[in-house]
Scaffold this motif. Structure first.
Motif, PDB file in Angstrom:
ATOM      1  N   PHE A 138       0.862  -1.170   0.000  1.00  0.00           N
ATOM      2  CA  PHE A 138       0.000   0.000   0.000  1.00  0.00           C
ATOM      3  C   PHE A 138       0.905   1.228   0.000  1.00  0.00           C
ATOM      4  O   PHE A 138       1.278   1.742   1.054  1.00  0.00           O
ATOM      5  N   GLY A 139       1.334   1.652  -1.206  1.00  0.00           N
ATOM      6  CA  GLY A 139       2.315   2.729  -1.291  1.00  0.00           C
ATOM      7  C   GLY A 139       3.634   2.249  -0.732  1.00  0.00           C
ATOM      8  O   GLY A 139       4.182   1.231  -1.155  1.00  0.00           O
ATOM      9  N   SER A 140       4.168   2.950   0.242  1.00  0.00           N
ATOM     10  CA  SER A 140       5.462   2.581   0.831  1.00  0.00           C
ATOM     11  C   SER A 140       5.344   1.549   1.950  1.00  0.00           C
ATOM     12  O   SER A 140       6.343   1.118   2.513  1.00  0.00           O
ATOM     13  N   LEU A 141       4.112   1.155   2.285  1.00  0.00           N
ATOM     14  CA  LEU A 141       3.885   0.116   3.294  1.00  0.00           C
ATOM     15  C   LEU A 141       3.792  -1.246   2.621  1.00  0.00           C
ATOM     16  O   LEU A 141       3.001  -1.446   1.704  1.00  0.00           O
ATOM     17  N   LYS A 142       4.633  -2.179   3.065  1.00  0.00           N
ATOM     18  CA  LYS A 142       4.615  -3.539   2.534  1.00  0.00           C
ATOM     19  C   LYS A 142       4.420  -4.520   3.679  1.00  0.00           C
ATOM     20  O   LYS A 142       5.052  -4.386   4.730  1.00  0.00           O
ATOM     21  N   ILE A 143       3.574  -5.512   3.420  1.00  0.00           N
ATOM     22  CA  ILE A 143       3.330  -6.555   4.415  1.00  0.00           C
ATOM     23  C   ILE A 143       3.497  -7.900   3.722  1.00  0.00           C
ATOM     24  O   ILE A 143       2.725  -8.241   2.827  1.00  0.00           O
ATOM     25  N   ASN A 144       4.519  -8.655   4.118  1.00  0.00           N
ATOM     26  CA  ASN A 144       4.730  -9.989   3.574  1.00  0.00           C
ATOM     27  C   ASN A 144       3.897 -10.964   4.401  1.00  0.00           C
ATOM     28  O   ASN A 144       4.175 -11.194   5.579  1.00  0.00           O
ATOM     29  N   MET A 145       2.860 -11.509   3.778  1.00  0.00           N
ATOM     30  CA  MET A 145       1.934 -12.364   4.502  1.00  0.00           C
ATOM     31  C   MET A 145       2.530 -13.729   4.845  1.00  0.00           C
ATOM     32  O   MET A 145       1.991 -14.430   5.697  1.00  0.00           O
TER      33      MET A 145
END
Length: 228
Positions: free
Chosen positions: A131-138
């Motif tokens: 989400f833009g500069s936010l990354k979440i590796n699930m």
């Protein structure tokens, strides 16, 4: 529709590239200097950047460096410099591809398509939410903002992942207690408020223009993502 940002100070080249890319179905944003290129990058969050090396205000190397501080967006370098050292410099600094001038429009379109395909495959493999500069590796449960790892407690991480998997949906405290804390939880629902507060603090460097965890009075919480 995917967006391509062209940062190129030669207007003729920029216009030709724009024509080919628009014909391929891309939305195109054009800019003539490096500094404004960074501003438009932040504003439009493009899917790919075509970046000239020799630019006024800020050269392509510095623009690439700044982009890599905040995003893994694919970047293809454009330059008349054909020396192998320049090609290696661009790739080593995080460029995804390199095209020497003069080039033909069909070649650039083919390279753009190929880089975007590779980028999409990587995201699918890593099960990454961005989400833009936010990354979440699930898969690995690693959260980063602007490339910097964000440290969260296990419960805060679980809450963030639950919300991020359901962007722009509103959940009451009771919903979140049930899905994140579990049906057997017998504590106060204030635990949700405190967890949200900690997550917001941890994500303080995530630009509000890209998204945020919002409070809807009387309704609950929402992981709000803002499109350009």
């Amino acid at each position: 529709m995917k967006t391509i940002l062209i940062v190129e100070d030669e207007q003729t080249i920029s216009r030709v590239l724009a024509v080919y890319l628009k014909h391929e179905g891309y939305e195109v944003v054009q800019v003539l200097d490096g500094k404004e290129g960074l501003d438009l990058f932040a504003q439009h969050q493009p899917n790919l950047v075509l970046l000239d090396v020799m630019l006024p205000e800020m050269d392509g190397w510095d623009v690439l460096k700044e982009i890599r501080k905040i995003s893994s967006c694919p970047v293809i370098m454009l330059t008349a410099l054909g020396d192998i050292d320049y090609r290696l410099k661009g790739l080593n600094q995080g460029a995804d591809d390199y095209i020497s001038k003069p080039f033909i429009g069909e070649e650039v379109v083919a390279r753009v398509n190929a880089v975007l395909r590779r980028s999409s495959q990587v995201l699918e493999t890593e099960n990454m939410k961005q989400f833009g500069s936010l990354k979440i590796n699930m898969d690995s449960h690693v959260v980063t903002v602007n490339g910097e790892k964000v440290v969260l407690t296990p419960k805060d991480l679980s809450l963030l992942i639950f919300l991020a998997e359901r962007p722009n949906r509103t959940f009451t405290r009771e919903d979140l207690i049930e899905h994140v804390w579990g049906m057997d939880y017998d504590g106060s629902d204030r635990a949700v408020d405190l967890s949200i507060k900690r997550i917001r603090h941890s994500l303080a460097k995530w630009p509000a223009s890209q998204g945020e965890i919002t409070t809807l009075r009387g309704l609950g919480y929402q992981f709000s993502v803002y499109e350009k």
